[in-house]
Design a protein around this motif. Structure first.
Motif, PDB file in Angstrom:
ATOM      1  N   ASN A  99      -1.312 -47.894  22.405  1.00 17.92           N
ATOM      2  CA  ASN A  99      -0.647 -46.765  21.749  1.00 17.92           C
ATOM      3  C   ASN A  99       0.845 -46.827  22.093  1.00 17.92           C
ATOM      4  N   PRO A 100       1.707 -47.024  21.082  1.00 14.96           N
ATOM      5  CA  PRO A 100       3.144 -47.161  21.373  1.00 14.96           C
ATOM      6  C   PRO A 100       3.704 -45.961  22.130  1.00 14.96           C
ATOM      7  N   TRP A 101       3.144 -44.778  21.896  1.00 10.28           N
ATOM      8  CA  TRP A 101       3.666 -43.603  22.612  1.00 10.28           C
ATOM      9  C   TRP A 101       3.448 -43.753  24.120  1.00 10.28           C
ATOM     10  N   ALA A 102       2.295 -44.279  24.516  1.00 12.41           N
ATOM     11  CA  ALA A 102       2.021 -44.473  25.948  1.00 12.41           C
ATOM     12  C   ALA A 102       3.031 -45.455  26.537  1.00 12.41           C
ATOM     13  N   LYS A 279      -3.958 -47.133  11.333  1.00  5.70           N
ATOM     14  CA  LYS A 279      -3.812 -48.522  11.794  1.00  5.70           C
ATOM     15  C   LYS A 279      -3.691 -48.567  13.311  1.00  5.70           C
ATOM     16  N   LEU A 280      -2.923 -47.633  13.859  1.00  8.45           N
ATOM     17  CA  LEU A 280      -2.784 -47.595  15.325  1.00  8.45           C
ATOM     18  C   LEU A 280      -4.124 -47.286  15.983  1.00  8.45           C
ATOM     19  N   ARG A 281      -4.905 -46.428  15.333  1.00 14.04           N
ATOM     20  CA  ARG A 281      -6.230 -46.108  15.890  1.00 14.04           C
ATOM     21  C   ARG A 281      -7.105 -47.354  15.931  1.00 14.04           C
ATOM     22  N   GLY A 282      -6.888 -48.230  14.988  1.00 14.50           N
ATOM     23  CA  GLY A 282      -7.666 -49.472  14.914  1.00 14.50           C
ATOM     24  C   GLY A 282      -7.459 -50.385  16.112  1.00 14.50           C
ATOM     25  N   PHE A 283      -6.396 -50.192  16.871  1.00 21.38           N
ATOM     26  CA  PHE A 283      -6.138 -51.007  18.071  1.00 21.38           C
ATOM     27  C   PHE A 283      -6.655 -50.347  19.337  1.00 21.38           C
ATOM     28  N   GLN A 284      -7.259 -49.178  19.194  1.00 20.79           N
ATOM     29  CA  GLN A 284      -7.760 -48.474  20.377  1.00 20.79           C
ATOM     30  C   GLN A 284      -9.188 -48.917  20.683  1.00 20.79           C
ATOM     31  N   ALA A 290     -13.368 -40.648  14.928  1.00 21.49           N
ATOM     32  CA  ALA A 290     -12.387 -41.176  13.967  1.00 21.49           C
ATOM     33  C   ALA A 290     -12.286 -42.699  14.098  1.00 21.49           C
ATOM     34  N   ALA A 291     -12.391 -43.203  15.343  1.00 20.93           N
ATOM     35  CA  ALA A 291     -12.271 -44.653  15.568  1.00 20.93           C
ATOM     36  C   ALA A 291     -13.441 -45.388  14.946  1.00 20.93           C
ATOM     37  N   ALA A 292     -14.576 -44.719  14.816  1.00 19.56           N
ATOM     38  CA  ALA A 292     -15.760 -45.386  14.273  1.00 19.56           C
ATOM     39  C   ALA A 292     -15.545 -45.768  12.813  1.00 19.56           C
TER      40      ALA A 292
END
Ligand SMILES: C[S@@+](CC[C@H](N)C(=O)[O-])C[C@H]1O[C@@H](n2cnc3c(N)ncnc32)[C@H](O)[C@@H]1O
Length: 396
Positions: A99-102, A279-284, A290-292
């Motif tokens: 997550n870029p924010w982290a 798209k960012l969620r897809g890297f988590q 939601a990720a599912a």
């Protein structure tokens, strides 16, 4: 915007070290008990409670030093708790987050500010002359017209902070949260009515918090440490040489870190739309419903499928749990190859529609099947009486 463009935009906009090639391999992710919330530097911005108690962190680093280790990795670095504490004990600290924010929060906390206080005070005096800068139209749904105008002016001033822009954005993130229709507990929701706030205090709040953040960072002693921050997916890549890991990975408990941080991602200009956020969620590591929805591999292990089959199939809990365990297994495979000493993971309990899933035991078994030695212990309780565990993975 393509994923590649998104990561390139991120690296050019805020000058972060990115690991686009690595992330691209994938192709296609508040609690008042947080002990760090009131501590200097940590208080600049903290993620929600994650089980890394102050005791646990000091126990880890006591052992780390005793064993003459040098390089520590936090593959799920979040708001950088481990990195900041590590700076007194390790020669090299590496933090990874998808997550870029982290990454921005951890970067801000571990970078010495360059601005002179007087120069900053002069800038903020002229805040009314700044045109509002509102990076995404979507932001209008989070704020009243008055709020967005004031926040936009501060956002524009941050453009002039040059070297301290990331710190400015991180301090600003919290402010934008306070002056919004969002309610952060437990998941972000819109309030029906906006809280009453005096708009002319927004700039003063920013001034106070930015100066406090500068003071906190300058007062920190552990500056001889080399800190590296990498934007990457720790289930597809981690560095190949490190001594130990101390981390709190995403718990399998339906927390969506992208949703929690979407306001900041939008104000920073990293995401512009729900499709960017998706798209960012897809890297988590998939740890929420939601990720599912992202296309990910699922664990096919019978003993995992059997354990989670007790959960009501109407919701997508089972789907993301199978993805969660698959991703964690891939992460452990990398750890097994590169770990020199020990990796400590805090793990939270998982309940879905009151069905209990012993995530900690399943992760332990996964690590053992990969060939790691393990130790598991209960270390405390989370809000609501849920248990917290420490899973230690030990290098062969
Ligand atoms: C429990 S939080 C870590 C909190 C952290 N200990 C702190 O000090 O704030 C878990 C973190 O894992 C990150 N994460 C989730 N999936 C990831 C992945 N595939 N690779 C790297 N980081 C990931 C999330 O973005 C989140 O910041």
């Amino acid at each position: 915007m393509t994923i590649k463009a998104l990561f390139l935009k991120l690296s050019s906009d805020i000058e972060l070290r990115t690991c686009y090639e690595v992330v691209n391999e994938l192709g296609n992710g508040s609690s008042n008990r947080n002990p760090w919330k009131s501590k200097e530097i940590h208080r600049i911005f903290t993620f929600c409670e994650h089980g890394l108690t102050t005791n646990l962190v000091s126990n880890y680093f006591r052992e780390f030093v005793r064993m003459k280790n040098e390089i520590v990795l936090d593959p799920f670095v979040g708001s950088g708790t481990v990195l900041i504490e590590a700076s007194n004990f390790a020669n090299i600290c590496i933090g990874i987050d998808s997550n870029p924010w982290a990454i921005m929060v951890s970067k801000a906390k571990t970078t010495m500010p360059t601005i002179e206080e007087d120069d900053f005070l002069e800038m903020i005096e002229t805040i009314e002359d700044y045109e509002p800068l509102i990076p995404s139209r979507r932001l209008r749904t989070y704020h009243t017209n008055g709020q967005i105008e004031w926040l936009g002016r501060i956002r524009n001033l941050i453009q002039d902070l040059s070297n301290d822009k990331i710190l400015g954005l991180v301090v600003f993130g919290k402010l934008a949260d306070n002056f919004s229709r969002l309610k952060q507990s437990p998941a972000p929701r819109f309030r029906k009515t906006s809280r009453y706030q005096r708009l002319n205090t927004i700039a003063d709040e920013f001034k106070k918090k930015f100066l406090e953040a500068i003071h906190d960072i300058r007062g920190n002693n552990g500056n001889n440490t080399q800190t590296e921050l990498i934007l990457a997916d720790s289930s597809t890549w981690i560095p190949t040489n490190f001594d130990g890991i101390l981390t709190s990975p995403p718990f399998a408990n339906n927390i969506d870190y992208i949703r929690h941080t979407q306001l900041y991602l939008l104000w920073s200009g990293i995401a512009d739309s729900s499709s960017d956020l998706g798209k960012l969620r897809g890297f988590q590591i998939p740890a929420c419903e939601a990720a599912a929805r992202c296309l990910k591999n699922k664990s096919e292990k019978r003993w995992i499928i059997d354990k989670i089959s007790v959960i009501d199939p109407k919701r997508s809990y089972q789907a993301f749990l199978l993805e969660y365990f698959y991703s964690m297994e891939k992460h452990f495979e990398f750890v097994e190859k590169s770990l020199n000493w020990e990796a400590w993971y805090t793990i939270g309990d998982s309940f879905f529609n009151s069905k209990y899933i012993p995530t900690h035991k399943l992760l332990k078994k996964l690590a053992e099947e990969i060939g790691l030695k393990t130790k598991l212990q209960t270390i405390g309780f989370r809000p609501g009486g849920r248990k917290l565990y420490l899973l230690k993975l030990i290098a062969n």
